[in-house]
Design a protein around this motif. Structure first.
Motif, PDB file in Angstrom:
ATOM      1  N   SER A   1       1.108  -0.673   0.058  1.00  0.00           N
ATOM      2  CA  SER A   1      -0.458   0.007  -0.104  1.00  0.00           C
ATOM      3  C   SER A   1       0.778   1.317  -0.006  1.00  0.00           C
ATOM      4  CB  SER A   1      -0.912   0.026   1.288  1.00  0.00           C
ATOM      5  OG  SER A   1      -0.283   0.466   2.230  1.00  0.00           O
ATOM      6  N   ASN A   2       2.165   1.246   0.416  1.00  0.00           N
ATOM      7  CA  ASN A   2       3.079   3.039   0.346  1.00  0.00           C
ATOM      8  C   ASN A   2       4.633   1.842   0.259  1.00  0.00           C
ATOM      9  OD1 ASN A   2       4.983   4.428   0.456  1.00  0.00           O
ATOM     10  ND2 ASN A   2       3.247   5.564   2.515  1.00  0.00           N
ATOM     11  N   LEU A   3       4.772   1.787  -1.375  1.00  0.00           N
ATOM     12  CA  LEU A   3       5.911   1.050  -1.098  1.00  0.00           C
ATOM     13  C   LEU A   3       7.298   2.298  -0.903  1.00  0.00           C
ATOM     14  CD1 LEU A   3       7.322  -1.513  -2.141  1.00  0.00           C
ATOM     15  CD2 LEU A   3       7.550  -0.555  -4.431  1.00  0.00           C
ATOM     16  N   SER A   4       7.402   3.044  -0.726  1.00  0.00           N
ATOM     17  CA  SER A   4       8.118   4.012  -0.509  1.00  0.00           C
ATOM     18  C   SER A   4       8.690   3.644   1.655  1.00  0.00           C
ATOM     19  CB  SER A   4       8.444   5.257  -0.282  1.00  0.00           C
ATOM     20  OG  SER A   4       7.821   5.245  -1.647  1.00  0.00           O
ATOM     21  N   LEU A   5       7.551   3.578   2.465  1.00  0.00           N
ATOM     22  CA  LEU A   5       7.175   3.292   3.582  1.00  0.00           C
ATOM     23  C   LEU A   5       7.901   2.436   3.840  1.00  0.00           C
ATOM     24  CD1 LEU A   5       6.537   5.472   5.708  1.00  0.00           C
ATOM     25  CD2 LEU A   5       3.993   3.771   5.412  1.00  0.00           C
ATOM     26  N   ILE A   6       7.161   1.471   3.059  1.00  0.00           N
ATOM     27  CA  ILE A   6       7.702  -0.628   4.003  1.00  0.00           C
ATOM     28  C   ILE A   6       9.452  -0.781   2.791  1.00  0.00           C
ATOM     29  CG2 ILE A   6       7.663  -2.817   2.492  1.00  0.00           C
ATOM     30  CD1 ILE A   6       5.398  -2.174   4.333  1.00  0.00           C
ATOM     31  N   ILE A   7       9.910  -0.054   2.235  1.00  0.00           N
ATOM     32  CA  ILE A   7      11.498   0.091   1.801  1.00  0.00           C
ATOM     33  C   ILE A   7      12.465   1.149   3.533  1.00  0.00           C
ATOM     34  CG2 ILE A   7      13.107   1.152   0.403  1.00  0.00           C
ATOM     35  CD1 ILE A   7      11.288   0.307  -1.418  1.00  0.00           C
ATOM     36  N   ARG A   8      11.350   1.905   3.463  1.00  0.00           N
ATOM     37  CA  ARG A   8      12.070   2.691   4.457  1.00  0.00           C
ATOM     38  C   ARG A   8      11.889   1.951   5.793  1.00  0.00           C
ATOM     39  NH1 ARG A   8      10.169   8.352   7.408  1.00  0.00           N
ATOM     40  NH2 ARG A   8       8.848   6.481   8.571  1.00  0.00           N
ATOM     41  N   ASN A   9      10.765   1.108   6.219  1.00  0.00           N
ATOM     42  CA  ASN A   9      11.172   0.970   7.380  1.00  0.00           C
ATOM     43  C   ASN A   9      11.788  -0.141   7.391  1.00  0.00           C
ATOM     44  OD1 ASN A   9       9.592   2.814   8.351  1.00  0.00           O
ATOM     45  ND2 ASN A   9       7.812   1.405   8.504  1.00  0.00           N
TER      46      ASN A   9
HETATM   47  C1  LIG Z   1       4.031   7.108   2.105  1.00  0.00           C
HETATM   48  O1  LIG Z   1       5.308   6.984   2.834  1.00  0.00           O
HETATM   49  C2  LIG Z   1       6.422   7.760   2.791  1.00  0.00           C
HETATM   50  C3  LIG Z   1       7.343   7.896   3.689  1.00  0.00           C
HETATM   51  O2  LIG Z   1       8.573   6.993   3.168  1.00  0.00           O
HETATM   52  C4  LIG Z   1       4.988   8.842   3.261  1.00  0.00           C
HETATM   53  O3  LIG Z   1       5.923  10.325   3.329  1.00  0.00           O
HETATM   54  C5  LIG Z   1       3.877   9.431   2.616  1.00  0.00           C
HETATM   55  O4  LIG Z   1       3.188  10.195   2.673  1.00  0.00           O
HETATM   56  C6  LIG Z   1       2.798   7.383   2.321  1.00  0.00           C
HETATM   57  N1  LIG Z   1       2.111   7.775   1.274  1.00  0.00           N
HETATM   58  C7  LIG Z   1       0.507   7.614   1.720  1.00  0.00           C
HETATM   59  C8  LIG Z   1       0.411   7.360   0.539  1.00  0.00           C
HETATM   60  O5  LIG Z   1       0.777   7.375   2.662  1.00  0.00           O
END
Ligand SMILES: *[C@@H]1O[C@H](CO)[C@@H](O)[C@H](O)[C@H]1NC(C)=O
Ligand SMILES: *[C@@H]1O[C@H](CO)[C@@H](O)[C@H](O)[C@H]1NC(C)=O
Ligand SMILES: *[C@@H]1O[C@H](CO)[C@@H](O)[C@H](O)[C@H]1NC(C)=O
Length: 229
Positions: free
Chosen positions: A139-147
């Protein structure tokens, strides 16, 4: 006739194997010796120390006479666990509230917090397994990668960077990497997480190779009731 003999041979083989496994299990359960933690130093540092395996490990180390430095996310729980440890075992504790998914500045705080302690044991327990879908379907790949990178990889590298110099200087130290599952083969939906575990595995073994001769022991524990017993 021939089949009968094959049958008997097979049954005998399996029976011997079963007895062997049972004996091995009993041996591990009753006789396994634990490291003498006090020989490495007075303090143990445990990341992710307020729940589950981390908390259990904190109590085990305290019961063997170790002072415990607890690093975890929840201040309230840290206080409670520390209080419980001190009341049950006659040791000192120290707590630091840290969220390992925050950025790298947290490690300056941790270094300050640990400054001057005689640290013999580091238990790398913090980690996450929040990945739950195929790579592009998070659902939020960037967040998953970071964490996952921060919690499962960065935490171990940076904690080692902070604690290892003191251990090398003292020519003694124990770094434990706790793990619930042996890595056999990857399964779907956990690509990043499973890969971070291989990273830790390889890093641990390589570091062990580099520092073994300087009195540093790096061990991987697959947690079972045996370690905790
Ligand atoms: C996804 O995670 C990033 C942090 O890595 C955050 O800045 C962003 O708001 C998040 N996007 C959503 C859609 O939650
Ligand atoms: C991958 O991660 C999942 C979730 O924690 C775990 O159940 C599985 O055993 C892991 N697979 C490997 C090969 O480590
Ligand atoms: C520790 O190493 C083992 C393999 O040696 C690995 O399976 C495990 O995931 C590692 N622990 C952590 C917290 O990553």
């Amino acid at each position: 006739m021939v089949f009968q003999w094959i049958g008997i041979a097979t049954t005998t083989y399996l029976a011997i194997k079963l007895v062997y496994y049972l004996a091995q299990g009993a041996y591990l359960y009753f006789f396994r010796t634990y490291p003498d933690f006090n020989k490495y130093g007075k303090w143990s540092v445990i990341t992710g120390a307020t729940d589950g395996i981390g908390k259990e490990t904190a109590f085990q180390l305290a019961s063997r006479g170790q002072n415990i430095a607890l690093i975890s996310r929840n201040t309230e729980r840290l206080k409670n666990v520390a209080k419980e440890i001190e009341s049950k075992h006659n040791v000192q504790t120290k707590c630091l509230t840290i969220d390992f998914s925050d950025d790298e500045e947290i490690y300056d705080k941790i270094a300050d917090f640990l400054q001057g302690l005689d640290i013999g044991t580091l238990v790398n327990n913090v980690g996450t397994d929040q990945e739950i879908a195929r790579f592009l379907e998070q659902s939020n790949l960037s967040l998953i990668i970071r964490n996952l990178v921060r919690l499962n990889i960065m935490s171990i590298l940076k904690m080692t960077q902070i604690v290892l110099p003191g251990m090398v200087e003292q020519k003694r130290g124990l770094i434990l990497n706790l793990s619930a599952f042996p890595i056999l083969h990857p399964i779907g939906k956990y690509a990043i997480m499973n890969a971070t575990k291989s990273f830790v595995d390889l890093f641990s073994r390589a570091l062990s190779y580099e520092y073994e001769s300087e009195g540093i022991t790096i061990q991987v524990y697959f947690i079972s009731s045996k370690f905790l017993a």
